[in-house]
Write an enzyme that holds these catalytic residues in place. Structure first.
Site, PDB file in Angstrom:
ATOM      1  N   GLU A  92       8.686   1.874  11.460  1.00 54.10           N
ATOM      2  CA  GLU A  92       9.748   2.890  11.362  1.00 54.10           C
ATOM      3  C   GLU A  92       9.054   4.232  11.449  1.00 54.10           C
ATOM      4  OE1 GLU A  92      12.733   2.088  11.414  1.00 54.10           O
ATOM      5  OE2 GLU A  92      12.845   0.068  10.561  1.00 54.10           O
ATOM      6  N   GLY A 116      -4.368   3.470  -2.525  1.00 58.67           N
ATOM      7  CA  GLY A 116      -5.588   3.676  -1.753  1.00 58.67           C
ATOM      8  C   GLY A 116      -5.317   4.507  -0.518  1.00 58.67           C
ATOM      9  N   GLY A 169      -5.030   5.368   3.434  1.00 60.52           N
ATOM     10  CA  GLY A 169      -4.534   4.606   4.569  1.00 60.52           C
ATOM     11  C   GLY A 169      -5.648   4.024   5.413  1.00 60.52           C
ATOM     12  N   GLU A 170      -6.660   4.867   5.683  1.00 61.92           N
ATOM     13  CA  GLU A 170      -7.724   4.406   6.585  1.00 61.92           C
ATOM     14  C   GLU A 170      -8.669   3.424   5.909  1.00 61.92           C
ATOM     15  OE1 GLU A 170      -7.101   7.406   5.520  1.00 61.92           O
ATOM     16  OE2 GLU A 170      -8.889   8.571   5.073  1.00 61.92           O
ATOM     17  N   GLY A 190      -5.067   0.609   3.862  1.00 60.86           N
ATOM     18  CA  GLY A 190      -4.102   0.312   4.931  1.00 60.86           C
ATOM     19  C   GLY A 190      -4.770  -0.397   6.097  1.00 60.86           C
ATOM     20  N   CYS A 228      13.105  11.223   8.348  1.00 60.43           N
ATOM     21  CA  CYS A 228      12.905  10.764   9.732  1.00 60.43           C
ATOM     22  C   CYS A 228      14.210  10.843  10.516  1.00 60.43           C
ATOM     23  CB  CYS A 228      12.342   9.355   9.747  1.00 60.43           C
ATOM     24  SG  CYS A 228      13.232   8.210   8.689  1.00 60.43           S
ATOM     25  N   LYS A 237       0.891  -1.170   0.000  1.00 63.11           N
ATOM     26  CA  LYS A 237       0.000   0.000   0.000  1.00 63.11           C
ATOM     27  C   LYS A 237       0.918   1.206   0.000  1.00 63.11           C
ATOM     28  CE  LYS A 237      -1.878   3.069   1.911  1.00 63.11           C
ATOM     29  NZ  LYS A 237      -1.695   4.479   1.468  1.00 63.11           N
TER      30      LYS A 237
HETATM   31  P1  NAD Z   1       1.186   8.913   7.542  1.00 64.52           P
HETATM   32  O1  NAD Z   1       1.804   8.141   8.642  1.00 64.52           O
HETATM   33  O2  NAD Z   1      -0.182   9.467   7.711  1.00 64.52           O
HETATM   34  O3  NAD Z   1       1.129   8.005   6.205  1.00 64.52           O
HETATM   35  C1  NAD Z   1       2.075   6.994   5.889  1.00 64.52           C
HETATM   36  C2  NAD Z   1       1.377   5.843   5.178  1.00 64.52           C
HETATM   37  O4  NAD Z   1       0.416   5.245   6.056  1.00 64.52           O
HETATM   38  C3  NAD Z   1       0.587   6.286   3.940  1.00 64.52           C
HETATM   39  O5  NAD Z   1       0.711   5.281   2.950  1.00 64.52           O
HETATM   40  C4  NAD Z   1      -0.835   6.342   4.459  1.00 64.52           C
HETATM   41  O6  NAD Z   1      -1.801   6.181   3.460  1.00 64.52           O
HETATM   42  C5  NAD Z   1      -0.857   5.170   5.432  1.00 64.52           C
HETATM   43  N1  NAD Z   1      -1.904   5.232   6.451  1.00 64.52           N
HETATM   44  C6  NAD Z   1      -2.537   6.332   6.933  1.00 64.52           C
HETATM   45  N2  NAD Z   1      -3.472   5.964   7.836  1.00 64.52           N
HETATM   46  C7  NAD Z   1      -3.422   4.614   7.938  1.00 64.52           C
HETATM   47  C8  NAD Z   1      -4.137   3.655   8.719  1.00 64.52           C
HETATM   48  N3  NAD Z   1      -5.082   4.010   9.578  1.00 64.52           N
HETATM   49  N4  NAD Z   1      -3.812   2.349   8.576  1.00 64.52           N
HETATM   50  C9  NAD Z   1      -2.837   1.961   7.737  1.00 64.52           C
HETATM   51  N5  NAD Z   1      -2.143   2.819   6.960  1.00 64.52           N
HETATM   52  C10 NAD Z   1      -2.420   4.138   7.069  1.00 64.52           C
HETATM   53  O7  NAD Z   1       2.167  10.047   7.159  1.00 64.52           O
HETATM   54  P2  NAD Z   1       1.811  11.411   6.418  1.00 64.52           P
HETATM   55  O8  NAD Z   1       0.437  11.905   6.626  1.00 64.52           O
HETATM   56  O9  NAD Z   1       2.175  11.168   5.029  1.00 64.52           O
HETATM   57  O10 NAD Z   1       2.775  12.401   7.193  1.00 64.52           O
HETATM   58  C11 NAD Z   1       2.426  12.923   8.474  1.00 64.52           C
HETATM   59  C12 NAD Z   1       3.642  13.043   9.347  1.00 64.52           C
HETATM   60  O11 NAD Z   1       4.252  11.773   9.494  1.00 64.52           O
HETATM   61  C13 NAD Z   1       4.764  13.887   8.792  1.00 64.52           C
HETATM   62  O12 NAD Z   1       4.566  15.220   9.010  1.00 64.52           O
HETATM   63  C14 NAD Z   1       5.961  13.339   9.511  1.00 64.52           C
HETATM   64  O13 NAD Z   1       6.119  13.899  10.776  1.00 64.52           O
HETATM   65  C15 NAD Z   1       5.637  11.887   9.649  1.00 64.52           C
HETATM   66  N6  NAD Z   1       6.295  11.069   8.634  1.00 64.52           N
HETATM   67  C16 NAD Z   1       7.353  10.316   9.003  1.00 64.52           C
HETATM   68  C17 NAD Z   1       7.988   9.551   8.071  1.00 64.52           C
HETATM   69  C18 NAD Z   1       9.167   8.703   8.415  1.00 64.52           C
HETATM   70  O14 NAD Z   1       9.945   8.365   7.533  1.00 64.52           O
HETATM   71  N7  NAD Z   1       9.339   8.306   9.651  1.00 64.52           N
HETATM   72  C19 NAD Z   1       7.559   9.526   6.757  1.00 64.52           C
HETATM   73  C20 NAD Z   1       6.448  10.297   6.396  1.00 64.52           C
HETATM   74  C21 NAD Z   1       5.830  11.037   7.350  1.00 64.52           C
END
Ligand code: NAD
Length: 472
Positions: free
Chosen positions: A244, A200, A202-203, A206, A278, A169
């Site tokens: 991660e 798709g 995340g909510e 995912g 990160c 995903k």
């Molecule tokens: P996020 O964690 O919301 O999204 C990451 C992935 O998770 C996406 O593919 C998303 O669709 C999916 N996702 C979202 N909700 C989910 C759920 N309920 N179940 C399963 N999968 C789900 O990250 P974001 O909105 O893209 O960014 C928000 C913040 O996250 C950033 O501002 C940053 O602080 C942090 N971030 C960290 C990293 C890292 O490498 N550690 C990477 C991106 C973002």
């Protein structure tokens, strides 16, 4: 306008059941450049069913067969490196030098896993028992937008090296990159169902992967908030979970550091990936006795680290990925001023002369206390905090006074002292006087930066279950 209509299930490009169209932007111009059709929970279930059906045969493939598949995937990704580079610059806004590295990393990481698999020990005697490292089953791989293609390739290559099949995903904001990866990996000719890719939300997609009983393992990179939701959602079926998450990594500048080399390293560590990394070193700990000297040096260095058009080779910092991310970063800059930190460079708004794009002024605060919001929360943009300290012991205490523990940097004139300080930092990886990446070393976080490790043989371990057999 690019329209991305297909997802990849059971070795074929298929129209999703989901019917929502999601806009894709060029963050340097704010223009809509395409649309992706998102899959839904039914698409996720179809992909999981395909991966489940492919697992018995794939899990019995030999090491040599899997190495050959990884090598084909590596070659197929390498052949599309230029297309991936274009997609990364256009859709994510990475400056060209960074985007080149990211596009190459996507195939290099697959080659790295092929090498790891050559050496990996699947059979291990333990006393009278024979222990077999056995693949877990279907793995759900969920990636963020800050390195979408690299994370797809790294996580997938690791899962396949272990003998697992996968449902991916990707970030819904990275569909141009995902399409290049999807087409390239299809060319590698793996058996149908071994890997499946479902764009798709995340909510929706995912969450379906997280809760599905036929998924044995989740590997996720992204925010702590979503990491918690995945951990909770996985509990019902006791999935193995690798997370991660974020960081607020310290850069310890020791009092013997040569600022001519230390300051450029500190700035590169802090502004890595336009600040959307990160592992960014965002809390810079500086000896109080040399604070004024450091401030002058970092102000000069930041002036030579321009934010701007990602296609301009002089640009070091590209735009934030989205308007939401830009507003979030602006909010933190305001908060830093309100809480009394001293603005040394940058500030709110766009860089001078820029009137469009989600560009942030490279910003450095000084006289920051470790209890201020800008020292505690992950900003994920080019905003750094300088925290003065008096003794080495105090610097280590400040470095460790965080809920995170992903990474750390030590800058010093004395390698042995650097290694001694690194040993006291609570983080999954610490770099002393360098920014090099060692792909064979484990990568992951202490504390709330995550659970488990990726990369090298440590990464492969996380897709395997040890099984002990004793024969009388
Ligand atoms: P996020 O964690 O919301 O999204 C990451 C992935 O998770 C996406 O593919 C998303 O669709 C999916 N996702 C979202 N909700 C989910 C759920 N309920 N179940 C399963 N999968 C789900 O990250 P974001 O909105 O893209 O960014 C928000 C913040 O996250 C950033 O501002 C940053 O602080 C942090 N971030 C960290 C990293 C890292 O490498 N550690 C990477 C991106 C973002």
């Amino acid at each position: 306008m690019q329209r991305i209509e297909h997802i990849y299930i059971n070795g074929a490009f298929v129209e999703p059941h989901g019917s929502e169209w999601f806009d894709l932007h060029n963050p340097a111009t704010e223009e809509v450049i395409g649309q992706v059709r998102l899959g839904d929970a039914r698409d996720a279930s179809d992909a999981i069913a395909a991966a489940k059906a492919a697992f018995p045969a794939f899990s019995r493939t030999s090491r040599q067969e899997r190495i050959a598949m990884l090598r084909r995937m590596q070659a197929a990704m390498a052949a599309r490196e230029n297309d991936l580079f274009e997609a990364i610059v256009t859709e994510y806004g990475a400056p060209v030098s960074r985007a080149r590295w990211m596009a190459a990393y996507a195939h290099q990481v697959i080659g790295e896993l092929a090498q790891v698999l050559e050496q990996y020990v699947f059979q291990r005697p333990a006393g009278a028992a024979q222990v077999t490292m056995q693949p877990l089953g279907v793995a759900g791989l969920i990636t963020p937008w800050n390195s979408n293609a690299g994370f797809i390739c790294g996580k997938l290559a690791t899962a396949l090296a272990a003998g697992c099949t996968a449902v991916i995903k990707p970030s819904e904001m990275s569909a141009l990159q995902t399409r290049v990866v999807m087409e390239a990996l299809h060319e590698a000719g793996l058996p149908p169902g071994v890997f499946n890719i479902v764009n798709g939300r995340g909510e929706v997609v995912g969450a379906q992967i997280t809760s599905h009983r036929d998924v044995a393992k989740i590997s996720f990179t992204g925010s702590s908030v979503v990491g918690r939701a995945i951990l909770r959602g996985s509990a019902e079926t006791f999935k193995r979970v690798t997370l991660e998450l974020g960081g607020k990594s310290p850069t310890l500048v020791l009092d013997d550091a040569d600022f001519d080399s230390a300051v450029p390293l500190a700035v590169q560590a802090g502004f890595m990936n336009s600040g959307q990394a990160c592992i960014a070193g965002t809390r810079i700990l500086v000896p109080r006795a040399r604070l004024a000297e450091f401030e002058a040096a970092i102000a000069r260095e930041v002036a030579a680290t321009p934010a701007g058009d990602p296609r301009d080779p002089a640009t070091a910092i590209g735009p934030m990925v989205s308007r939401k991310q830009w507003e979030r970063v602006q909010g933190y800059i305001r908060r830093g001023k309100e809480e009394g930190a001293r603005l040394l460079v940058g500030g709110e708004g766009r860089p001078d002369g820029v009137d469009r794009g989600w560009l942030v002024r490279p910003t450095v605060f000084t006289d920051v206390r470790n209890d201020m919001t800008i020292a505690r929360e992950e900003i994920f943009g080019p905003v750094l905090a300088i925290l003065p300290y008096d003794t080495e012991m105090e610097a280590i205490a400040i470095a460790n006074d965080t809920t995170y523990g992903l990474h750390g940097y030590v800058l010093t004139g004395d390698r042995e002292r650097g290694a001694r300080v690194a040993a006291q930092i609570e983080a999954g990886r610490v770099l002393v006087n360098t920014l090099v990446h060692e792909p064979k070393a484990p990568f992951g976080g202490f504390k709330q930066s995550g659970i488990g490790r990726e990369n090298g043989s440590y990464g492969v371990d996380a897709y395997l279950e040890p099984k002990a057999v004793l024969v009388n």
